[in-house]
Design an enzyme around this catalytic site. Structure first.
Site, short mmCIF file in Angstrom:
data_model
loop_
_atom_site.label_atom_id
_atom_site.label_comp_id
_atom_site.label_asym_id
_atom_site.label_seq_id
_atom_site.Cartn_x
_atom_site.Cartn_y
_atom_site.Cartn_z
N ARG A 51 0.62 -1.00 -0.08
CA ARG A 51 -0.29 -0.02 -0.13
C ARG A 51 0.50 1.50 -0.14
O ARG A 51 0.42 2.15 -0.85
CB ARG A 51 -0.91 0.28 1.27
CG ARG A 51 -2.18 -0.23 1.33
CD ARG A 51 -2.22 -1.21 2.34
NE ARG A 51 -1.80 -2.00 3.21
CZ ARG A 51 -1.47 -3.72 2.70
NH1 ARG A 51 -2.85 -3.62 1.82
NH2 ARG A 51 -1.01 -4.61 2.84
N THR A 52 1.49 1.41 0.85
CA THR A 52 2.25 3.14 0.84
C THR A 52 2.92 2.50 -0.03
O THR A 52 2.93 4.39 -0.96
CB THR A 52 3.28 2.93 2.42
OG1 THR A 52 2.23 2.28 3.61
CG2 THR A 52 3.78 4.65 2.38
N LYS A 80 25.30 -3.68 -0.40
CA LYS A 80 27.00 -3.54 -0.70
C LYS A 80 27.71 -2.62 1.01
O LYS A 80 28.74 -2.06 0.56
CB LYS A 80 27.15 -2.88 -2.46
CG LYS A 80 26.45 -3.13 -2.98
CD LYS A 80 27.18 -2.54 -4.83
CE LYS A 80 26.47 -2.54 -5.73
NZ LYS A 80 26.63 -1.65 -6.53
N ARG A 101 10.90 4.06 3.57
CA ARG A 101 10.95 2.49 4.27
C ARG A 101 11.88 2.57 4.53
O ARG A 101 12.79 1.77 3.91
CB ARG A 101 9.35 1.95 3.63
CG ARG A 101 9.12 0.96 5.39
CD ARG A 101 7.92 0.00 4.57
NE ARG A 101 6.82 1.29 5.21
CZ ARG A 101 5.57 0.16 4.75
NH1 ARG A 101 5.25 -1.17 4.20
NH2 ARG A 101 4.90 0.79 5.72
N HIS A 129 4.66 6.42 11.41
CA HIS A 129 3.95 5.75 9.66
C HIS A 129 2.87 7.04 9.43
O HIS A 129 2.21 6.81 9.66
CB HIS A 129 3.39 4.18 9.43
CG HIS A 129 3.54 4.14 8.55
ND1 HIS A 129 3.35 4.91 7.93
CD2 HIS A 129 2.96 2.40 8.16
CE1 HIS A 129 3.14 3.97 6.61
NE2 HIS A 129 3.42 2.91 6.62
N1 CP Z 1 0.36 0.42 5.76
C1 CP Z 1 1.27 -0.21 5.60
O1 CP Z 1 1.64 0.18 5.75
O2 CP Z 1 1.18 -1.68 4.38
P1 CP Z 1 2.01 -1.89 3.45
O3 CP Z 1 3.04 -2.50 4.62
O4 CP Z 1 1.81 -2.55 2.42
O5 CP Z 1 2.45 -0.64 3.12
#
Ligand code: CP
Length: 304
Positions: A51-52, A80, A101, A129
């Site tokens: 999703r993100t 590396k 991320r 998040h």
């Molecule tokens: N909610 C969320 O962060 O989903 P993903 O891990 O799929 O990005």
């Protein structure tokens, strides 16, 4: 141009403005379709995501911009041994904004200190998040028509669930919001969240292990996955992973206008039978996530 590492960096007025832009994007998508023409978003994902990453990318495309993507640590020079700081300096030459991320808490902060472009934290370890929180706030606002005067239940892995920590921090700003924290004893909300947010702001909260007992009180129920990737031993994960499975039976005493959220991915926390219940909001939440990321990109790039 500004990075976003922690939801606490945004004032309530800024969150409200992002929500207002999101409403306008929903109502007038064509108005926004070329606003980021010529701009590039780099998505740097060193930890799995559906999703993100894809919602950031869809958001940029829907704003008329382009996307560069690293979808795993193995496919980048991180494999590396390249540092986060060097990666950020490098990507600053290619893109206008980064969504990152990383499994290490603080990595997006380090990136933001070394990049010359805004860095958006797309999830760092068990820490924060913020864009999921923006999605959650937009969902609650659109479903309930308000962000104040409600009881929010958070259920599941409240220790490692980074979305939980950010959502508590955000919702704690609004008037008369009470929290019901439902988790196994081992997965309680970290004490810093209680001390720095709930106790400091004198916010009413209760902790319990029993979901069904508190169900009638809830206006919002935020279910979460037990975060397998943060456990040090598999035995504990296996023991705790199915602590809460929401079924139609467990909803029988819930309010008729309860909103059920889940940041997804779902493993086993919500029975598929609930998906058609009008109170299930978790797939709408996915949609609002894309819209709020559009809103955030526009503000971070100072397009609006
Ligand atoms: N909610 C969320 O962060 O989903 P993903 O891990 O799929 O990005």
């Amino acid at each position: 141009m500004r990075s976003l590492i922690d939801i606490q960096e945004l004032s309530t007025a800024e969150i409200d403005e992002l929500l207002k832009i999101a409403q306008d994007i929903i109502n007038n998508p064509a108005k926004y379709s070329e606003m980021c023409k010529g701009k590039k978003l780099a998505t740097l994902f060193f930890e799995p995501s559906t999703r993100t990453r894809l919602s950031f990318e869809a958001a940029m495309y829907e704003l008329g911009g382009n996307v560069l993507s690293v979808s795993s640590a193995e496919s980048s020079s991180a494999a590396k041994g390249e540092s986060v700081a060097d990666t950020a300096k490098t990507i600053s030459n290619y893109a206008d904004i980064i969504a990152m991320r990383h499994p290490k808490e603080g990595a997006p902060l380090v990136a933001s200190m070394n990049a010359t472009i805004p860095v958006i934290n797309a999830g760092d370890g068990g820490h924060n998040h913020p864009t999921q929180t923006l999605a959650d706030l937009c969902t609650i606002y659109c479903e309930k028509g308000r962000l104040d005067n409600m009881t929010v239940g958070l259920c599941g892995d409240l220790k490692f669930g980074r979305t939980v920590h950010s959502l508590i921090a955000a919702m704690a700003r609004y008037e008369n919001v009470k929290f019901v924290l439902i988790s196994p004893v081992e997965l309680k909300v970290p004490s810093y969240v209680k001390k720095d947010i709930l106790k400091q702001k004198n916010i009413e909260y209760v902790q319990t292990t029993e979901l069904e007992e508190v169900m009638p009180e809830l206006d919002v129920l935020y279910m979460t996955r037990v975060q397998k990737e943060r456990f040090f031993n598999e035995e504990d994960y296996l023991r705790l992973k199915d602590s809460y499975i929401l079924t139609p039976e467990k909803l029988k005493n819930a309010k008729p206008d309860l909103s059920i959220l889940h940041p997804l991915p779902r493993v086993n926390e919500i029975a598929v039978a609930i998906d058609d219940d009008p109170r299930a909001c978790y797939f709408k939440q996915v949609y609002y996530g894309k819209i709020m990321r559009m809103s955030l990109i526009l503000k971070a790039l100072e397009v609006l």
